[in-house]
Design a protein around this motif. Structure first.
Motif, PDB file in Angstrom:
ATOM      1  N   TYR A  18       0.830  -1.202   0.000  1.00 43.71           N
ATOM      2  CA  TYR A  18       0.000   0.000   0.000  1.00 43.71           C
ATOM      3  C   TYR A  18       0.871   1.261   0.000  1.00 43.71           C
ATOM      4  CZ  TYR A  18      -3.006   3.661   1.903  1.00 43.71           C
ATOM      5  OH  TYR A  18      -3.653   4.851   2.127  1.00 43.71           O
ATOM      6  N   LEU A  19       1.844   1.307   0.903  1.00 40.09           N
ATOM      7  CA  LEU A  19       2.696   2.489   1.013  1.00 40.09           C
ATOM      8  C   LEU A  19       3.516   2.719  -0.251  1.00 40.09           C
ATOM      9  CD1 LEU A  19       3.884   2.058   4.703  1.00 40.09           C
ATOM     10  CD2 LEU A  19       2.375   3.861   3.834  1.00 40.09           C
ATOM     11  N   THR A  20       4.112   1.681  -0.793  1.00 46.83           N
ATOM     12  CA  THR A  20       4.907   1.859  -2.011  1.00 46.83           C
ATOM     13  C   THR A  20       4.014   2.306  -3.167  1.00 46.83           C
ATOM     14  OG1 THR A  20       4.812  -0.512  -2.511  1.00 46.83           O
ATOM     15  CG2 THR A  20       6.764   0.288  -1.345  1.00 46.83           C
ATOM     16  N   GLY A  21       2.789   1.831  -3.193  1.00 44.16           N
ATOM     17  CA  GLY A  21       1.838   2.272  -4.208  1.00 44.16           C
ATOM     18  C   GLY A  21       1.466   3.739  -4.081  1.00 44.16           C
ATOM     19  N   ARG A  22       1.644   4.284  -2.898  1.00 47.87           N
ATOM     20  CA  ARG A  22       1.364   5.701  -2.654  1.00 47.87           C
ATOM     21  C   ARG A  22       2.634   6.556  -2.723  1.00 47.87           C
ATOM     22  NH1 ARG A  22      -2.571   7.378   1.692  1.00 47.87           N
ATOM     23  NH2 ARG A  22      -2.262   9.204   0.423  1.00 47.87           N
ATOM     24  N   GLY A  23       3.736   5.967  -3.182  1.00 57.14           N
ATOM     25  CA  GLY A  23       4.957   6.736  -3.381  1.00 57.14           C
ATOM     26  C   GLY A  23       5.939   6.738  -2.229  1.00 57.14           C
ATOM     27  N   VAL A  50       7.229   6.703  10.682  1.00 53.58           N
ATOM     28  CA  VAL A  50       7.303   5.526  11.536  1.00 53.58           C
ATOM     29  C   VAL A  50       5.885   4.970  11.538  1.00 53.58           C
ATOM     30  CG1 VAL A  50       7.650   4.739  13.899  1.00 53.58           C
ATOM     31  CG2 VAL A  50       9.208   6.431  12.903  1.00 53.58           C
ATOM     32  N   VAL A  51       5.706   3.778  10.953  1.00 55.67           N
ATOM     33  CA  VAL A  51       4.370   3.257  10.699  1.00 55.67           C
ATOM     34  C   VAL A  51       4.080   2.044  11.577  1.00 55.67           C
ATOM     35  CG1 VAL A  51       2.774   2.422   8.934  1.00 55.67           C
ATOM     36  CG2 VAL A  51       4.599   4.030   8.289  1.00 55.67           C
ATOM     37  N   GLU A  52       2.995   2.145  12.327  1.00 58.20           N
ATOM     38  CA  GLU A  52       2.495   1.042  13.132  1.00 58.20           C
ATOM     39  C   GLU A  52       1.389   0.364  12.334  1.00 58.20           C
ATOM     40  OE1 GLU A  52       1.834  -1.408  16.599  1.00 58.20           O
ATOM     41  OE2 GLU A  52       3.531  -0.262  15.819  1.00 58.20           O
ATOM     42  N   VAL A  53       1.468  -0.956  12.195  1.00 52.95           N
ATOM     43  CA  VAL A  53       0.469  -1.714  11.441  1.00 52.95           C
ATOM     44  C   VAL A  53      -0.326  -2.579  12.414  1.00 52.95           C
ATOM     45  CG1 VAL A  53       0.065  -3.376   9.595  1.00 52.95           C
ATOM     46  CG2 VAL A  53       1.990  -1.771   9.418  1.00 52.95           C
ATOM     47  N   LYS A  54      -1.642  -2.453  12.355  1.00 53.78           N
ATOM     48  CA  LYS A  54      -2.539  -3.255  13.177  1.00 53.78           C
ATOM     49  C   LYS A  54      -3.457  -4.029  12.242  1.00 53.78           C
ATOM     50  CE  LYS A  54      -1.115  -2.105  17.207  1.00 53.78           C
ATOM     51  NZ  LYS A  54      -0.403  -3.100  17.982  1.00 53.78           N
ATOM     52  N   THR A  55      -3.405  -5.349  12.326  1.00 55.61           N
ATOM     53  CA  THR A  55      -4.195  -6.222  11.458  1.00 55.61           C
ATOM     54  C   THR A  55      -5.175  -7.019  12.310  1.00 55.61           C
ATOM     55  OG1 THR A  55      -2.241  -6.420  10.027  1.00 55.61           O
ATOM     56  CG2 THR A  55      -4.037  -7.960   9.632  1.00 55.61           C
ATOM     57  N   ARG A  56      -6.432  -6.977  11.923  1.00 54.12           N
ATOM     58  CA  ARG A  56      -7.482  -7.687  12.652  1.00 54.12           C
ATOM     59  C   ARG A  56      -8.325  -8.499  11.663  1.00 54.12           C
ATOM     60  NH1 ARG A  56      -4.566  -6.028  16.002  1.00 54.12           N
ATOM     61  NH2 ARG A  56      -5.025  -4.664  17.750  1.00 54.12           N
ATOM     62  N   ARG A  57      -8.766  -9.661  12.094  1.00 54.57           N
ATOM     63  CA  ARG A  57      -9.645 -10.492  11.252  1.00 54.57           C
ATOM     64  C   ARG A  57     -11.031  -9.872  11.106  1.00 54.57           C
ATOM     65  NH1 ARG A  57      -6.870 -15.088  10.295  1.00 54.57           N
ATOM     66  NH2 ARG A  57      -5.340 -15.680  11.861  1.00 54.57           N
ATOM     67  N   SER A  58     -11.467  -9.127  12.121  1.00 51.31           N
ATOM     68  CA  SER A  58     -12.761  -8.443  12.087  1.00 51.31           C
ATOM     69  C   SER A  58     -12.698  -7.310  13.107  1.00 51.31           C
ATOM     70  CB  SER A  58     -13.898  -9.403  12.443  1.00 51.31           C
ATOM     71  OG  SER A  58     -13.908  -9.666  13.833  1.00 51.31           O
ATOM     72  N   GLU A  99       2.647   7.276  11.892  1.00 57.45           N
ATOM     73  CA  GLU A  99       1.471   6.930  11.117  1.00 57.45           C
ATOM     74  C   GLU A  99       0.968   5.559  11.550  1.00 57.45           C
ATOM     75  OE1 GLU A  99       2.215   7.349   6.922  1.00 57.45           O
ATOM     76  OE2 GLU A  99       3.046   9.357   7.181  1.00 57.45           O
ATOM     77  N   ALA A 100      -0.274   5.272  11.202  1.00 51.72           N
ATOM     78  CA  ALA A 100      -0.836   3.959  11.510  1.00 51.72           C
ATOM     79  C   ALA A 100      -1.600   3.451  10.301  1.00 51.72           C
ATOM     80  CB  ALA A 100      -1.761   4.032  12.717  1.00 51.72           C
ATOM     81  N   ILE A 101      -1.502   2.150  10.091  1.00 51.29           N
ATOM     82  CA  ILE A 101      -2.288   1.486   9.063  1.00 51.29           C
ATOM     83  C   ILE A 101      -3.097   0.407   9.757  1.00 51.29           C
ATOM     84  CG2 ILE A 101      -2.197  -0.053   7.061  1.00 51.29           C
ATOM     85  CD1 ILE A 101       0.104   1.578   6.006  1.00 51.29           C
ATOM     86  N   GLY A 102      -4.406   0.438   9.513  1.00 48.27           N
ATOM     87  CA  GLY A 102      -5.312  -0.569  10.048  1.00 48.27           C
ATOM     88  C   GLY A 102      -5.815  -1.439   8.914  1.00 48.27           C
ATOM     89  N   ALA A 111      -8.079  -7.396   2.406  1.00 49.36           N
ATOM     90  CA  ALA A 111      -8.858  -6.775   3.480  1.00 49.36           C
ATOM     91  C   ALA A 111      -8.935  -5.263   3.304  1.00 49.36           C
ATOM     92  CB  ALA A 111      -8.216  -7.102   4.829  1.00 49.36           C
ATOM     93  N   GLU A 112      -9.873  -4.663   4.035  1.00 52.98           N
ATOM     94  CA  GLU A 112     -10.006  -3.210   4.043  1.00 52.98           C
ATOM     95  C   GLU A 112      -8.763  -2.613   4.687  1.00 52.98           C
ATOM     96  OE1 GLU A 112     -12.733   0.263   6.120  1.00 52.98           O
ATOM     97  OE2 GLU A 112     -13.418  -1.822   6.214  1.00 52.98           O
ATOM     98  N   ILE A 113      -8.280  -1.527   4.101  1.00 53.27           N
ATOM     99  CA  ILE A 113      -7.093  -0.871   4.639  1.00 53.27           C
ATOM    100  C   ILE A 113      -7.400   0.600   4.874  1.00 53.27           C
ATOM    101  CG2 ILE A 113      -6.097  -0.416   2.358  1.00 53.27           C
ATOM    102  CD1 ILE A 113      -3.333  -1.077   3.656  1.00 53.27           C
ATOM    103  N   GLU A 114      -6.951   1.103   6.030  1.00 53.43           N
ATOM    104  CA  GLU A 114      -7.119   2.499   6.387  1.00 53.43           C
ATOM    105  C   GLU A 114      -5.754   3.031   6.825  1.00 53.43           C
ATOM    106  OE1 GLU A 114     -10.941   3.373   8.666  1.00 53.43           O
ATOM    107  OE2 GLU A 114     -10.632   1.206   8.989  1.00 53.43           O
ATOM    108  N   HIS A 115      -5.540   4.322   6.571  1.00 49.60           N
ATOM    109  CA  HIS A 115      -4.224   4.913   6.822  1.00 49.60           C
ATOM    110  C   HIS A 115      -4.402   6.261   7.521  1.00 49.60           C
ATOM    111  CE1 HIS A 115      -0.265   6.507   4.793  1.00 49.60           C
ATOM    112  NE2 HIS A 115      -0.120   6.312   6.092  1.00 49.60           N
ATOM    113  N   LEU A 116      -3.818   6.401   8.690  1.00 49.42           N
ATOM    114  CA  LEU A 116      -3.743   7.677   9.384  1.00 49.42           C
ATOM    115  C   LEU A 116      -2.332   8.218   9.189  1.00 49.42           C
ATOM    116  CD1 LEU A 116      -5.585   6.810  12.724  1.00 49.42           C
ATOM    117  CD2 LEU A 116      -6.505   7.987  10.703  1.00 49.42           C
ATOM    118  N   GLU A 117      -2.215   9.350   8.517  1.00 51.86           N
ATOM    119  CA  GLU A 117      -0.902   9.818   8.089  1.00 51.86           C
ATOM    120  C   GLU A 117      -0.128  10.634   9.104  1.00 51.86           C
ATOM    121  OE1 GLU A 117      -0.695  11.490   4.182  1.00 51.86           O
ATOM    122  OE2 GLU A 117      -2.159  10.066   3.417  1.00 51.86           O
ATOM    123  N   ASP A 118      -0.757  11.181  10.093  1.00 50.92           N
ATOM    124  CA  ASP A 118       0.012  12.002  11.042  1.00 50.92           C
ATOM    125  C   ASP A 118      -0.626  11.945  12.416  1.00 50.92           C
ATOM    126  OD1 ASP A 118       1.782  13.742  12.196  1.00 50.92           O
ATOM    127  OD2 ASP A 118       1.209  15.485  11.018  1.00 50.92           O
TER     128      ASP A 118
END
Length: 120
Positions: A18-23, A50-58, A99-102, A111-118
């Protein structure tokens, strides 16, 4: 390795795509120090993320971003400064942001992906 760990790693891989696709340029993954671990360190323009990734099944047990509370945010900033101290040339002339990616869904690849940039 536990299935939970595999699931989390799959989420991190999806976040990198996702991030590389956004440059973003990925600088490092899973950087560790005595204080903890940073999932992804990436750059985009004048920013070092600095990106925190949180992955959840639901979302049955809450949204992924709910796990990035004030305590976790403080820890991420501590880790960001620890990483910067070890990599001063990477930081020079850049702003650091957290930043955080959910990622929510049974298969991180789609899965659905959401990104908080700051997160300040």
């Amino acid at each position: 390795m536990a299935a939970k760990d595999d699931f989390g790693r799959a989420g991190e891989s999806r976040a990198v795509e996702y991030l590389t696709g956004r440059g973003y340029d990925i600088i490092e993954r899973n950087w560790r120090c005595p204080q903890g671990e940073i999932d992804i360190i990436a750059s985009t323009g004048a920013h070092l993320a600095v990106v925190e990734v949180k992955t959840r099944r639901s979302s049955a047990y809450g949204h992924p971003f709910e796990a990035v509370d004030a305590r976790k945010l403080r820890r991420l900033w501590q880790l960001a400064f620890a990483w910067a101290a070890v990599h001063p040339d990477e930081v020079r002339g850049r702003d650091i942001r957290v930043e955080a990616i959910g990622i929510t869904g049974p298969d991180p690849a789609v899965a659905e992906i959401e990104h908080l940039e700051d997160l300040s």
